[in-house]
Design a protein around this motif. Structure first.
Motif, PDB file in Angstrom:
ATOM      1  N   ARG A 770      70.388  40.068  17.528  1.00 52.53           N
ATOM      2  CA  ARG A 770      69.041  40.977  17.335  1.00 52.53           C
ATOM      3  C   ARG A 770      68.813  41.433  18.784  1.00 52.53           C
ATOM      4  N   SER A 773      65.590  43.029  18.465  1.00 48.57           N
ATOM      5  CA  SER A 773      64.773  42.462  19.272  1.00 48.57           C
ATOM      6  C   SER A 773      64.441  41.150  20.000  1.00 48.57           C
ATOM      7  N   GLU A 783      69.658  36.059  15.745  1.00 44.94           N
ATOM      8  CA  GLU A 783      69.231  36.279  14.245  1.00 44.94           C
ATOM      9  C   GLU A 783      70.339  35.032  13.288  1.00 44.94           C
ATOM     10  N   GLY A 785      69.276  34.688   9.895  1.00 45.69           N
ATOM     11  CA  GLY A 785      68.712  34.195   8.429  1.00 45.69           C
ATOM     12  C   GLY A 785      67.652  33.067   8.408  1.00 45.69           C
ATOM     13  N   ALA A 791      59.426  35.793  12.271  1.00 43.81           N
ATOM     14  CA  ALA A 791      60.221  36.563  11.903  1.00 43.81           C
ATOM     15  C   ALA A 791      60.284  36.963  10.507  1.00 43.81           C
ATOM     16  N   PRO A 793      60.906  39.188   7.001  1.00 42.74           N
ATOM     17  CA  PRO A 793      62.324  39.448   6.867  1.00 42.74           C
ATOM     18  C   PRO A 793      61.927  41.500   6.472  1.00 42.74           C
ATOM     19  N   ASP A 794      62.450  42.136   7.895  1.00 37.90           N
ATOM     20  CA  ASP A 794      61.946  43.582   7.571  1.00 37.90           C
ATOM     21  C   ASP A 794      63.194  43.957   7.548  1.00 37.90           C
ATOM     22  N   ASP A 796      65.747  46.447   9.367  1.00 42.37           N
ATOM     23  CA  ASP A 796      66.131  45.657  10.186  1.00 42.37           C
ATOM     24  C   ASP A 796      67.072  44.284   9.861  1.00 42.37           C
ATOM     25  N   ARG A 797      66.419  43.595   9.907  1.00 47.25           N
ATOM     26  CA  ARG A 797      67.083  42.481   9.144  1.00 47.25           C
ATOM     27  C   ARG A 797      68.212  42.615   8.163  1.00 47.25           C
ATOM     28  N   ALA A 800      70.976  44.472   9.072  1.00 49.36           N
ATOM     29  CA  ALA A 800      72.634  43.313   9.128  1.00 49.36           C
ATOM     30  C   ALA A 800      72.728  42.486   8.833  1.00 49.36           C
ATOM     31  N   TRP A 801      72.037  41.477   7.611  1.00 50.60           N
ATOM     32  CA  TRP A 801      72.551  40.510   6.670  1.00 50.60           C
ATOM     33  C   TRP A 801      73.088  40.704   6.361  1.00 50.60           C
ATOM     34  N   ILE A 819      70.033  33.621   2.829  1.00 45.02           N
ATOM     35  CA  ILE A 819      69.269  33.424   4.067  1.00 45.02           C
ATOM     36  C   ILE A 819      68.201  31.702   3.644  1.00 45.02           C
TER      37      ILE A 819
END
Length: 921
Positions: A770, A773, A783, A785, A791, A793-794, A796-797, A800-801, A819
């Protein structure tokens, strides 16, 4: 009060159980026929110990060590050695990334642990567990009223003793703690380590007395997070990498309780008295956001070698969260302390961050202290009377108004911290309420003295001699004499001798400095990577070879699966708390999902992987109701230890049969009638993959799973746990090696038209770094999941997933995102059932469901497997049509849960007899 209630509630016939390294678990636990393992007598499924019992560990000569981890007290017990001997419990650090030697659950409040040697544990030697969470009911608490006495705790991976929030009134007496931080590689930078002697986060009423804490990687002891009314007295803290004693420190806001501590103080009314603190990297005794602290009659020697001061006021940033208080310390009283051998005696910090954060508001309360000659005093607060450059003592006293009755001289102390005969006398101290003895326990008679040792009237000549000093060259102090120092650079003014070839230019020195900095930084990074178990999967991640381009103009499909290690019994909270956890999901999940739909018009679906080792029929019945609404499905989760193939098969077959027959929650193979299910392994240790061999025991587990009805594993990613395989971000088939662990470390990638071979399909979630972060603002976090309150689930995440691009080879337009979470943990439910998850679903539906670029499909674990199989068989188009491709949906019929009411009642634990056989062995 809590102990009194527990005593009244104890059974009349409390029993003593015996365990011996020469015993057998087939014994009866008597002295004549002792058990072999501590875990056996404590296991709840064996129905042996009850509240008030004593477990005595025998220590045969030459064979006194019990090689066990996670010795867990679940009811109030006395765990001890036999008088006159000391048993040793050792937990090999390599056995896990989160092992402890001894853990005390909240339900074991009032326990006593004594006369034992405890070593190892990858995280803690002793841990007080908690059920408390911010905003929860007042009834939730941690392990409280626990007594730890006459222990040796050594060579722990991290902290010697860990006290979690609301684990109140813990007493630690006559305990030696040494050599913490054993999990860190030699040369690890100190800022990369976290290995304290005693780490207390919001545990009030703690008493630490008559103990010796030495050679610890970071801090000797601290109490923070709002810990109130803590007493630290008559201890020796020596050779600490960071600090000696910290009154408060810096805590993440979720561990403080603003309902009782509305100003967010890190410590309230803490008392530190009669301690010797010697040899610290930073502060000797520090105060952070402390209210009404008393620091009295301590002797501080050679503190602040790297920075800070012997007496230090620091700033608590509290994660820079906007709602946190970050208060300064207020109303301290710091008197009768002796400070020797430190370059800086007092420092009051001010941080320019966030509009300016002072470490102290108002006076420092310094008086009647004795400081070594040449010591400096610093107040960084803008506008303070003594603000500006470091001051010598006389100027400090004149400007600051502090230390009006204090003095400075060239005091000399011996190895124990006593003033030597002939040393200047520090003078008389001031009376301190409650101060009756000194560090040795000897009564203080007459006028109060200064320092940890009582000196009548402050005259050291009246003390018994400490013995002749060691010989030393003329004019030099003896090795066990610590003089007060000014600038330590003056101790040796000889220039550094360099080889003849050294050019000696400024540029050469600069280049050498850069090289050394680079080597130190590289060593720190490698150490961190090793500690976080990153090296095993970093190179595969750097290759980024799991992705594939999607042809231009083709609609992409996002298959979104949320799997849950759903453990209502986590932390042994009691049946009432378990019911409340399940009830909250039953009530709030439908509300969360009500306004969300995917491209197929279906709501989000939650895959509850329920642990067979924590089965209660009523909990599964509640989840079945959610399944009938189309909001969930139920699969199998299992924590198990030291199993054989036979015992594992029995556990899996029994639990799968219960879910399929009693709850109609698993489908059956139409040909054989065998239940079909997917799996998540407890503690991540699939196929006996833990490096220490714990949490499983079966090397051919993949074969056992397949033959018992499992069609896919959803355990990974597990990073930073050491069970993480080196194959990442893939869907693949693993072939079992029945004679070796971790057969799933590699496998054949699932591809369109490929063979359906191997023993078990592994469906992984995203794993990477990440970059947005970063720890310390530099090092990216992992990162994996995992969805937690810390942490969420914004966006950006989520992006990324999706970018990770996990897919079946040959079908890159179908992107699989799996996740995971531990949804029954109270601290995370506001995130999982509230606004953060609601916003995550909304973002998925707005960004990845326009019908042209993307179509979103909420899928269960079973449905994700079916769609993978459809792709493998060459099917294309809209993947939503293949949700039930080869494994059908369970029926979840309403009559199933009443098929065997009497058996269900037995397995809820309502009528379990003492020492009965477990339903699921």
């Amino acid at each position: 009060m809590l102990v009194s209630l527990l005593v009244l509630a104890a059974p009349a016939g409390a029993r003593e159980w015996f365990v011996s390294t020469t015993g057998s678990d087939a014994g009866d636990g008597s002295r004549a026929r002792p058990f072999r393992t501590i875990g056996h007598v404590l296991a709840p499924g064996n129905y042996l110990v009850e509240a008030g019992d004593t477990v005595t560990l025998l220590a045969p000569p030459g064979n006194r060590t019990y090689h066990e981890c996670d010795v867990r007290l679940r009811v109030r017990l006395d765990l001890r050695s036999e008088p006159g001997a000391r048993a040793h419990i050792h937990c090999d650090i390599a056995r896990g990334s989160d092992t402890v030697v001894v853990q005390v659950d909240p339900t074991a409040s009032g326990s006593r642990i004594g006369n034992l040697e405890l070593s190892g544990g990858s995280v803690y030697g002793v841990m007080m567990q908690t059920n408390w969470y911010q905003g929860g009911p007042d009834s939730e608490h941690g392990a409280s009223d626990v007594v730890l006495e006459d222990l040796l705790i050594r060579d722990t991976g991290r902290d010697g003793i860990k006290i979690t929030p609301k684990s109140d009134n813990v007493t630690i007496r006559r305990v030696e703690i040494r050599n913490t931080g054993a999990r860190y590689l030699p040369g690890t930078p100190i800022e990369m380590m976290n290995a304290d002697g005693i780490d207390n986060v919001n545990g009030s009423g703690m008493v630490v007395e008559d103990s010796w804490i030495h050679d610890v990687a970071t801090t000797g002891l601290y109490f923070k997070g709002g810990a109130a009314d803590v007493l630290v007295q008559r201890n020796r803290i020596e050779n600490a990498g960071v600090a000696g004693i910290l009154v408060g420190f810096d805590t993440s806001p979720e561990y403080l309780d603003p309902s009782v501590n509305p100003e967010w103080h890190e410590s309230l009314r803490g008392v530190v008295r009669n301690n010797v603190v010697r040899g610290t990297g930073y502060s000797g005794i520090g105060l952070y956001a402390a209210r009404d602290a008393l620091v009295a009659n301590n002797t501080i020697i050679d503190a602040g070698r790297r920075g800070h001061a012997a007496l230090y006021f620091g700033v608590a940033f509290q994660d820079r969260e906007p709602h946190a208080g970050r208060p300064p310390s207020v109303n301290p009283r710091i008197v009768n302390n002796l400070v020797v051998g430190s370059q800086q005696c007092v420092e009051i910090r001010h941080a320019p961050d966030m509009g300016g954060l002072p470490a102290l508001r108002g006076p420092a309360g310094l008086d009647h202290n004795a400081y070594g000659d040449g010591c400096r005093f610093i107040d960084e607060r803008p506008g303070a009377k003594a603000a500006g450059s470091p001051h010598a003592f006389a100027r400090w006293r004149a400007l600051s108004g502090e230390d009006a009755h204090s003095g400075a001289a060239a005091y000399l102390v011996d190895a124990s911290g006593r003033l030597r005969p002939g040393s200047p006398a520090p003078g008389a101290g001031v009376a301190v309420p409650g101060l009756q003895d000194d560090v040795t326990g000897s009564p203080r008679v007459g006028v109060a003295g200064i320092g940890a040792y009582h000196l009548a009237g402050g005259v050291p000549a009246a003390m018994p001699p400490a013995g002749p000093p060691a010989s030393a060259p003329d004019g030099a102090p003896a090795p066990d004499v610590v003089p007060a120092t000014g600038d330590p650079a003056e101790a040796d003014a000889r220039p550094l001798a360099m080889p003849a070839w050294w050019p000696g230019s400024a540029w050469a020195w600069f280049a050498l400095a850069l090289l050394l900095c680079a080597l130190v930084a590289l060593g720190g990074v490698l150490s961190l990577l090793h500690r976080r178990n990153v090296l095993g999967w970093l190179l595969p991640w750097l290759r980024q070879d799991w992705r594939a381009p999607v042809p231009e103009g083709r609609t992409r499909h996002l298959l979104f699966c949320f799997v849950d290690h759903y453990e209502p019994g986590w932390g042994a909270p009691g049946l009432a708390r378990e019911r409340a956890r399940v009830a909250r999901w039953r009530q709030e999940l439908p509300v969360l999902c009500e306004g969300h739909r995917d491209a197929d018009g279906r709501p989000p679906v939650h895959s509850f992987f329920f642990p067979g080792d924590e089965y209660r029929a009523e909990h599964v019945d509640a989840l079945v109701e959610l399944c009938r609404m189309g909001l969930g499905e139920i699969e199998i989760h299992l924590h198990h230890h030291d199993d054989t193939e036979a015992t594992l098969r029995r556990k899996l077959a029994d639990f799968a049969g219960i879910l399929a027959s009693r709850h109609d929650a698993l489908p059956r193979d139409p040909a054989t009638g065998q239940p079909r299910w997917s799996f998540i392994h407890g503690d991540w240790a699939l196929d006996n993959s833990h490096p220490g061999g714990g949490h499983c025991g079966v090397d051919n587990e993949l074969t056992v799973l397949r033959e018992e009805g499992c069609y896919a594993d959803f355990t990974f990613p597990a990073a930073p746990d050491p069970c993480q395989p080196r194959t990442i971000n893939r869907i693949y088939r693993a072939t079992d090696d029945p004679h070796a662990p971790k057969s799933h470390d590699s496998g054949e990638r699932v591809r369109v038209g490929g063979p359906a071979g191997g023993d078990l399909m592994i469906i992984q979630g995203p794993l990477g770094l990440r970059w947005r972060s970063r720890k310390f603002g530099l090092i990216p976090r992992i990162e994996n999941g995992d969805i937690r309150a810390v942490a969420p689930p914004d966006r950006d995440r989520i992006d990324a997933w999706v970018r990770t691009g996990i897919h079946v080879e040959g079908r890159p337009e179908w992107t699989f995102v799996k996740i995971h979470t531990h949804g029954a943990e109270d601290a995370d439910m506001d995130t999982l059932l509230g606004r953060p998850m609601d916003e995550a679903f909304a973002y998925l539906e707005s960004e990845y469901n326009d019908g042209i670029r993307w179509k979103l499909h909420y899928v269960s674990a079973r449905e994700m497997y079916n769609i993978v199989r459809a792709a493998e068989d060459g099917l294309a188009g809209d993947p939503g049509q293949w949700r039930d491709y080869c494994v059908p949906r369970p029926g979840y019929s309403e009559g199933a849960s009443n098929a065997d009411a009497s058996a269900a009642s037995a397995e809820t634990g309502a009528t379990k007899p003492r020492r009965a056989s477990a339903v699921l062995p």
